[in-house]
Design a protein around this motif. Structure first.
Motif, mmCIF file in Angstrom:
data_model
loop_
_atom_site.group_PDB
_atom_site.id
_atom_site.type_symbol
_atom_site.label_atom_id
_atom_site.label_comp_id
_atom_site.label_asym_id
_atom_site.label_seq_id
_atom_site.Cartn_x
_atom_site.Cartn_y
_atom_site.Cartn_z
ATOM 1 N N THR A 229 42.094 35.337 50.446
ATOM 2 C CA THR A 229 41.128 35.539 49.374
ATOM 3 C C THR A 229 40.017 36.492 49.820
ATOM 4 N N LEU A 230 39.210 36.919 48.855
ATOM 5 C CA LEU A 230 38.090 37.802 49.161
ATOM 6 C C LEU A 230 37.125 37.166 50.153
ATOM 7 N N SER A 231 37.008 35.849 50.094
ATOM 8 C CA SER A 231 36.079 35.143 50.986
ATOM 9 C C SER A 231 36.662 34.898 52.373
ATOM 10 N N GLY A 232 37.914 35.294 52.575
ATOM 11 C CA GLY A 232 38.534 35.145 53.888
ATOM 12 C C GLY A 232 39.359 33.887 54.054
ATOM 13 N N ASP A 233 39.445 33.066 53.022
ATOM 14 C CA ASP A 233 40.251 31.849 53.103
ATOM 15 C C ASP A 233 41.739 32.190 52.971
ATOM 16 N N VAL A 234 42.570 31.390 53.612
ATOM 17 C CA VAL A 234 44.018 31.552 53.519
ATOM 18 C C VAL A 234 44.568 30.473 52.595
ATOM 19 N N VAL A 235 45.233 30.896 51.532
ATOM 20 C CA VAL A 235 45.839 29.970 50.579
ATOM 21 C C VAL A 235 47.339 29.971 50.814
ATOM 22 N N LYS A 236 47.883 28.797 51.102
ATOM 23 C CA LYS A 236 49.319 28.667 51.358
ATOM 24 C C LYS A 236 49.986 27.959 50.178
ATOM 25 N N LEU A 237 51.075 28.548 49.741
ATOM 26 C CA LEU A 237 51.883 27.917 48.699
ATOM 27 C C LEU A 237 53.171 27.432 49.349
ATOM 28 N N VAL A 291 45.136 36.550 41.227
ATOM 29 C CA VAL A 291 45.831 37.506 42.084
ATOM 30 C C VAL A 291 45.888 38.856 41.374
ATOM 31 N N SER A 292 45.196 39.834 41.939
ATOM 32 C CA SER A 292 45.160 41.170 41.347
ATOM 33 C C SER A 292 46.277 42.041 41.891
ATOM 34 N N SER A 293 46.843 42.833 41.009
ATOM 35 C CA SER A 293 47.768 43.882 41.442
ATOM 36 C C SER A 293 47.015 44.886 42.312
ATOM 37 N N GLY A 294 47.749 45.564 43.177
ATOM 38 C CA GLY A 294 47.144 46.600 44.004
ATOM 39 C C GLY A 294 47.021 47.934 43.296
ATOM 40 N N ASP A 301 36.726 46.585 44.384
ATOM 41 C CA ASP A 301 36.887 46.502 42.930
ATOM 42 C C ASP A 301 36.900 45.049 42.479
ATOM 43 N N LEU A 302 37.575 44.194 43.248
ATOM 44 C CA LEU A 302 37.630 42.775 42.895
ATOM 45 C C LEU A 302 36.258 42.123 42.999
ATOM 46 N N GLU A 303 35.507 42.509 44.012
ATOM 47 C CA GLU A 303 34.164 41.957 44.168
ATOM 48 C C GLU A 303 33.288 42.313 42.967
ATOM 49 N N ASP A 304 33.365 43.566 42.533
ATOM 50 C CA ASP A 304 32.581 43.992 41.374
ATOM 51 C C ASP A 304 33.027 43.265 40.109
ATOM 52 N N TYR A 305 34.321 43.085 39.964
ATOM 53 C CA TYR A 305 34.863 42.356 38.810
ATOM 54 C C TYR A 305 34.367 40.912 38.829
ATOM 55 N N ARG A 306 34.431 40.279 39.994
ATOM 56 C CA ARG A 306 33.982 38.894 40.136
ATOM 57 C C ARG A 306 32.509 38.746 39.794
ATOM 58 N N ASP A 307 31.700 39.650 40.326
ATOM 59 C CA ASP A 307 30.253 39.559 40.103
ATOM 60 C C ASP A 307 29.879 39.870 38.664
ATOM 61 N N ALA A 308 30.511 40.889 38.085
ATOM 62 C CA ALA A 308 30.171 41.299 36.717
ATOM 63 C C ALA A 308 30.541 40.227 35.693
ATOM 64 N N ILE A 313 36.635 31.286 40.282
ATOM 65 C CA ILE A 313 37.838 30.939 41.039
ATOM 66 C C ILE A 313 38.053 31.950 42.167
ATOM 67 N N PRO A 314 38.725 31.567 43.241
ATOM 68 C CA PRO A 314 39.008 32.517 44.321
ATOM 69 C C PRO A 314 39.871 33.670 43.815
ATOM 70 N N LEU A 315 39.632 34.854 44.354
ATOM 71 C CA LEU A 315 40.404 36.039 43.987
ATOM 72 C C LEU A 315 41.073 36.619 45.227
ATOM 73 N N ALA A 316 42.252 37.181 45.033
ATOM 74 C CA ALA A 316 42.985 37.806 46.135
ATOM 75 C C ALA A 316 43.625 39.091 45.631
ATOM 76 N N LEU A 317 43.774 40.054 46.525
ATOM 77 C CA LEU A 317 44.397 41.332 46.197
ATOM 78 C C LEU A 317 45.817 41.355 46.754
ATOM 79 N N ASP A 318 46.777 41.554 45.885
ATOM 80 C CA ASP A 318 48.179 41.656 46.309
ATOM 81 C C ASP A 318 48.526 43.127 46.495
#
Length: 365
Positions: A229-237, A291-294, A301-308, A313-318
């Motif tokens: 995630t953007l915050s550095g957390d690892v999400v395992k499925l 989960v954002s497309s690359g 870009d994700l940080e700006d989207y999150r803040d705006a 919820i956590p965001l991640a870039l794929d």
């Protein structure tokens, strides 16, 4: 093209003006000044697109072209590996919703008509928030004559697609020679080099292996997938039992505003899903991750989207596209719900408005 800065809207407005899609004139000196600012912004976005394309493609230069057989809108099959050693190949990624793609299309058609059999030209629709029907309509509107294929993500993965348009030139020997975004002199020079390459070159190689990954369907167990995630957390499925179901929102940070005119239904769906998920996340019954497309997206870009949008919820870039391929996602927004036993429970498409009900149905189990 999409950017993390709100001022990109002004750059896109200028692009429309320059491209002949808008005929409104500048009425006064203040507007003239604004137009100059827009011109700078449009240039900045073009430079940003070139930087993204070059950076993503740098590691591919000199590598074998992809071993992929594409099917055109007319049903013709073209095996790229059979072209290597015989003729150079020009693949151009594009989308019907992409403004600079539309601007470049007349020049693209001219290349196809001018070079004829000297190079195999193929227009590759990204298939991302697009359909074959939309591509056919676009072909008729723009008067395109070259073969057109709709990618299922295979070519995008093989060629590190990050922007639209994206040019990929493969030389006569079957090696990737150039990757870029702009239709400028550098591209023209690169095109000339591959067309005028050594006809006696016998160094053609087998195309790079691009085996497809079988997408997960409803009922399948999810295992071995991780996200940072953007915050550095690892999400395992995984298929291990968890305390809560999980919801995965597949999106793009530019969907809501960039597609507002070209694909209003998709734009509205992206906004609706974001707002719905925000409300559901506050209830705490399910763990969410976006989960954002690359494509045209970076961590910034994700940080700006999150803040705006005050996204909680956590965001991640794929960036690699692994998650999108794993779940077979080609349209945004798409939501995949995973039950507490680690199996795919439901899949909600862009125009499905029953997201809250779907979540309730797996929470209640």
């Amino acid at each position: 093209m999409p950017s993390r800065t709100p001022t990109i809207r002004y750059g896109l407005l200028l692009a429309l003006l320059v491209g002949g899609l808008c005929t409104t004139s500048v009425a006064n000196a203040a507007s003239d000044t604004q137009s100059e600012e827009q011109a700078v912004e449009a240039y900045d976005q073009e430079a940003d697109g070139e930087h993204r394309a070059r950076s993503a493609g740098e590691s591919l230069i000199g590598q074998p072209g992809p071993d992929v057989t594409v099917t055109t809108l007319d049903g013709e099959q073209i095996a790229l590996s059979e072209l290597y050693g015989e003729t150079p190949v020009y693949l151009k990624f594009w989308a019907t919703w992409c403004v600079p793609c539309r601007q470049q299309m007349p020049g693209f058609q001219e290349i196809y008509e001018t070079y004829g059999n000297e190079i195999q030209v193929i227009a590759v629709n990204t298939g991302f928030s697009d359909t074959a029907d939309a591509a056919r309509k676009y072909r008729e509107e723009m008067g395109l004559g070259m073969p057109i294929t709709v990618d299922d993500g295979t070519l995008a993965e093989a060629l590190n697609l990050r922007v639209t348009p994206q040019h990929v030139l493969i030389d006569r020997s079957g090696h990737i020679s150039y990757i870029g975004h702009r239709d400028d002199q550098q591209f023209e020079d690169a095109l000339q080099r591959v067309v005028q390459g050594n006809d006696d070159d016998e160094s053609a190689t087998q195309g790079a292996d691009t085996a497809k990954v079988k997408a997960l369907n409803v009922g399948d167990s999810v295992d071995g997938l991780t996200l940072n995630t953007l915050s550095g957390d690892v999400v395992k499925l995984s298929d291990e039992v968890t305390d809560k179901p999980r919801g995965i929102v597949f999106f793009a940070p530019w969907c809501e505003w960039y597609l507002e005119e070209s694909q209003p239904e998709t734009s509205q769906a992206c906004r609706r899903v974001r707002e719905t998920v925000d409300g559901l996340a506050r209830q705490g019954d399910i763990d969410w991750i976006g989960v954002s497309s690359g494509l045209w997206a970076s961590p910034a870009d994700l940080e700006d989207y999150r803040d705006a949008n005050e996204v909680s919820i956590p965001l991640a870039l794929d960036a690699s596209g692994d998650f999108y391929r794993a779940f077979g996602v080609r349209q945004i927004p798409t939501v995949v719900l995973i039950d507490s036993s680690g199996h795919v429970a439901k899949r909600i498409g862009p125009q499905d408005t029953a997201l809250a009900e779907a979540v309730q149905s797996i929470v209640a189990k």
